[in-house]
Enzyme design. Structure first.
Site, PDB file in Angstrom:
ATOM      1  CD  GLU A  22      15.404  79.464  48.745  1.00 16.58           C
ATOM      2  OE1 GLU A  22      14.303  80.293  48.613  1.00 16.58           O
ATOM      3  OE2 GLU A  22      16.419  79.494  48.067  1.00 16.58           O
ATOM      4  CB  SER A  34      14.215  87.960  44.223  1.00 13.02           C
ATOM      5  OG  SER A  34      14.547  88.398  45.477  1.00 13.02           O
ATOM      6  CB  SER A  61       9.718  78.696  44.444  1.00  7.98           C
ATOM      7  OG  SER A  61      10.850  78.675  44.288  1.00  7.98           O
ATOM      8  NE  ARG A 115      11.507  75.953  42.318  1.00 16.76           N
ATOM      9  CZ  ARG A 115      11.681  76.629  41.019  1.00 16.76           C
ATOM     10  NH1 ARG A 115      11.461  75.523  39.967  1.00 16.76           N
ATOM     11  NH2 ARG A 115      11.562  77.791  40.967  1.00 16.76           N
TER      12      ARG A 115
HETATM   13  N1  LIG Z   1      11.286  96.837  52.121  1.00 18.06           N
HETATM   14  C1  LIG Z   1      11.360  96.032  50.881  1.00 18.06           C
HETATM   15  N2  LIG Z   1      12.588  96.384  50.348  1.00 18.06           N
HETATM   16  C2  LIG Z   1      12.673  95.583  49.145  1.00 18.06           C
HETATM   17  N3  LIG Z   1      11.863  94.628  48.647  1.00 18.06           N
HETATM   18  C3  LIG Z   1      10.718  94.523  49.314  1.00 18.06           C
HETATM   19  C4  LIG Z   1      10.454  95.142  50.663  1.00 18.06           C
HETATM   20  N4  LIG Z   1       9.223  94.826  51.011  1.00 18.06           N
HETATM   21  C5  LIG Z   1       8.789  93.876  50.319  1.00 18.06           C
HETATM   22  N5  LIG Z   1       9.470  93.734  49.277  1.00 18.06           N
HETATM   23  C6  LIG Z   1       9.394  93.086  48.182  1.00 18.06           C
HETATM   24  O1  LIG Z   1       9.507  91.401  48.521  1.00 18.06           O
HETATM   25  C7  LIG Z   1      10.289  90.761  47.337  1.00 18.06           C
HETATM   26  C8  LIG Z   1      11.462  90.026  48.393  1.00 18.06           C
HETATM   27  O2  LIG Z   1      10.589  89.071  48.876  1.00 18.06           O
HETATM   28  P1  LIG Z   1      11.332  87.926  49.980  1.00 18.06           P
HETATM   29  O3  LIG Z   1      10.183  86.982  50.284  1.00 18.06           O
HETATM   30  O4  LIG Z   1      11.895  88.561  50.804  1.00 18.06           O
HETATM   31  O5  LIG Z   1      12.366  87.314  48.626  1.00 18.06           O
HETATM   32  P2  LIG Z   1      13.988  87.182  48.829  1.00 18.06           P
HETATM   33  O6  LIG Z   1      14.049  85.975  49.854  1.00 18.06           O
HETATM   34  O7  LIG Z   1      14.113  86.683  47.424  1.00 18.06           O
HETATM   35  O8  LIG Z   1      14.637  88.296  49.513  1.00 18.06           O
HETATM   36  C9  LIG Z   1      11.092  92.008  46.657  1.00 18.06           C
HETATM   37  O9  LIG Z   1      11.588  91.776  45.575  1.00 18.06           O
HETATM   38  C10 LIG Z   1      10.012  93.089  46.871  1.00 18.06           C
HETATM   39  O10 LIG Z   1       9.167  92.892  45.725  1.00 18.06           O
HETATM   40  C1  LIG Z   2      16.059  80.917  43.009  1.00 20.35           C
HETATM   41  C2  LIG Z   2      14.858  81.039  43.767  1.00 20.35           C
HETATM   42  C3  LIG Z   2      14.501  79.874  44.455  1.00 20.35           C
HETATM   43  C4  LIG Z   2      15.352  81.857  44.976  1.00 20.35           C
HETATM   44  O1  LIG Z   2      14.515  82.363  45.818  1.00 20.35           O
HETATM   45  P1  LIG Z   2      14.119  83.806  46.255  1.00 20.35           P
HETATM   46  O2  LIG Z   2      15.506  84.491  46.781  1.00 20.35           O
HETATM   47  O3  LIG Z   2      13.682  84.579  44.997  1.00 20.35           O
HETATM   48  O4  LIG Z   2      13.005  83.736  47.257  1.00 20.35           O
HETATM   49  C5  LIG Z   2      13.702  81.978  43.154  1.00 20.35           C
HETATM   50  O5  LIG Z   2      14.204  83.088  42.902  1.00 20.35           O
HETATM   51  C6  LIG Z   2      13.088  81.024  41.932  1.00 20.35           C
HETATM   52  O6  LIG Z   2      12.468  79.909  42.009  1.00 20.35           O
HETATM   53  N1  LIG Z   2      13.393  81.784  40.857  1.00 20.35           N
HETATM   54  C7  LIG Z   2      12.400  81.262  39.551  1.00 20.35           C
HETATM   55  C8  LIG Z   2      13.353  80.386  38.799  1.00 20.35           C
HETATM   56  C9  LIG Z   2      12.482  79.753  37.518  1.00 20.35           C
HETATM   57  O7  LIG Z   2      11.805  78.723  38.008  1.00 20.35           O
HETATM   58  O8  LIG Z   2      12.553  80.385  36.550  1.00 20.35           O
END
Ligand SMILES: Nc1ncnc2c1ncn2[C@@H]1O[C@H](COP(=O)(O)OP(=O)(O)O)[C@@H](O)[C@H]1O
Ligand SMILES: CC(C)(COP(=O)(O)O)[C@@H](O)C(=O)NCCC(=O)O
Length: 381
Positions: free
Chosen positions: A150, A201, A204, A216
């Protein structure tokens, strides 16, 4: 920036390679909260190709490009569409689609109904979900996943999109002045080194030194997922959009304990102004004060807490790495100018203007783009 030009691959060899790569072309980034899907729509279909194109493929193309909503959960971000891009010698458009990762089951059933399994035998995927849902893709769609890392994908996609969209990168001028604040285009053609802060979520933080050269350096679990989770708990809201809407009407200063609540004014000796947050949510131990705050205030305080913490960790990383340019990405920044302006202000203020906070229009989609572009790379597993 970097070395990925959209028109780099128009040679006959690349075009024939592209022909041999069965369409449709997708890149999927299956994250902890959202699944991001980038679809490449070829716009250079010759009459011969059109005649040979199978009906299922044509139907999928029409379904994706004529709609902007797919069932209850899927959305196409039409404002982000990129036209006239070249991928492996084919000219076309990128379409950007997202749905909650929790709806993956429904997505797989929809893809099955649309006949995806009859067209391709594998799909490019990145993000944690590429591992978590691999079995489901195989069982429901009979598809294998070409998995890509990723963070590699994020950087690869970022380089490509930035190169192909002259207005991709921007900063906020006068972030604290409602009357004067504006988005200003930033020339990112000489990007290295830069810090990349991906707020999904979780968070990084990468130090990027050249095309594909990065490490990283840090992360935090207090990210976009934390903001949304806490906001739902504290305010009873049910979506990110609702959480942001509440926050935009709220005031964090009654929820947080400020320097002036402790000092009665500024803490001059160390340049801490009275209106600075001394303790996030620090007033909420008082029953009386709890009764005075609204849902809007709680949403705002949650947003400010999470954003400032990310800003603070970022500043320390930038200082350690001696890097001045900081690029923030990830869907936490979607429809979230409050957080962007806070980050811009925090970096500017605490670094005495040494650091620059930059933002990108395609926020959360770089991983999916990078993954689509890497289809023929050896980095997949
Ligand atoms: N429609 C949506 N639904 C849920 N979360 C959203 C939405 N739009 C923006 N977000 C925000 O974006 C975050 C997820 O970002 P994203 O870059 O897609 O991460 P991930 O790859 O972890 O899903 C959510 O935790 C929330 O804060
Ligand atoms: C595990 C992850 C790379 C997953 O990526 P995400 O789906 O959150 O975009 C990310 O959530 C992360 O780096 N979390 C923080 C972990 C830490 O360094 O404490």
């Amino acid at each position: 920036m970097g070395a990925i030009k959209s028109d780099e691959c128009q040679c006959a060899a690349c075009r024939s390679l592209a022909m041999a790569t069965t369409m449709p072309w997708f890149g999927m980034d299956i994250g902890g909260t959202l699944c991001k899907l980038v679809y490449f729509e070829p716009k250079d279909i010759t009459p011969d190709e059109a005649e040979l194109e199978v009906e299922t493929l044509r139907n999928i193309r029409r379904y994706l490009t004529k709609n902007s909503a797919y069932g209850k959960d899927g959305h196409r971000d039409t404002h982000l569409q990129m036209d006239d891009v070249v991928v492996r010698g084919r000219r076309g458009s990128f379409h950007f689609i997202r749905f909650p990762t929790s709806a993956m089951g429904k997505f797989l059933e929809l893809a099955k109904d649309k006949g995806m399994a009859t067209l391709v035998s594998s799909v490019c995927a990145t993000g944690g979900g590429a591992y978590k849902f691999e079995k489901n893709f195989r069982e429901v769609l009979n598809l294998s996943l070409h998995k890509f890392d990723e963070l590699d994908s994020l950087l690869y996609g970022l380089q490509y999109v930035e190169m192909n969209n002259p207005t991709e990168c921007y900063y906020w001028k006068h972030p604290t002045r409602e009357d004067k604040c504006e988005k200003v285009n930033f020339d990112f053609s000489q990007p290295y080194p830069f810090l990349l802060v991906n707020i999904g979520s979780g968070v990084s933080i990468l130090a990027v030194y050249g095309p594909g050269v990065y490490k990283r350096i840090s992360g935090t679990s207090l990210g976009g997922g934390t903001f949304l989770g806490l906001c739902c708990l504290l305010t009873g809201c049910n979506s990110f959009e609702e959480a942001i809407e509440l926050a935009s009407k709220g005031d964090n200063t009654s929820v947080d304990k400020l320097v002036r609540d402790i000092y009665g004014g500024d803490y001059d000796r160390f340049d801490l102004p009275g209106d600075l947050v001394a303790s996030s949510f620090g007033n909420m131990n008082s029953k009386d004060k709890r009764q005075l705050v609204s849902r809007e205030d709680l949403a705002r305080a949650t947003l400010v807490t999470i954003t400032n913490n990310i800003g603070s960790i970022t500043r320390m990383c930038a200082l350690n790495e001696k890097i001045e340019k900081v690029v923030f990405v990830g869907n936490f920044l979607r429809v979230n100018p409050i957080a962007m302006k806070l980050l811009a202000y925090a970096l500017d203020y605490w670094s005495k203007k040494a650091l620059k906070a930059l933002f990108l229009e395609h926020e959360g989609y770089f991983g999916a783009v990078g993954c689509l572009l890497q289809l023929h790379c050896s980095g997949s597993s």
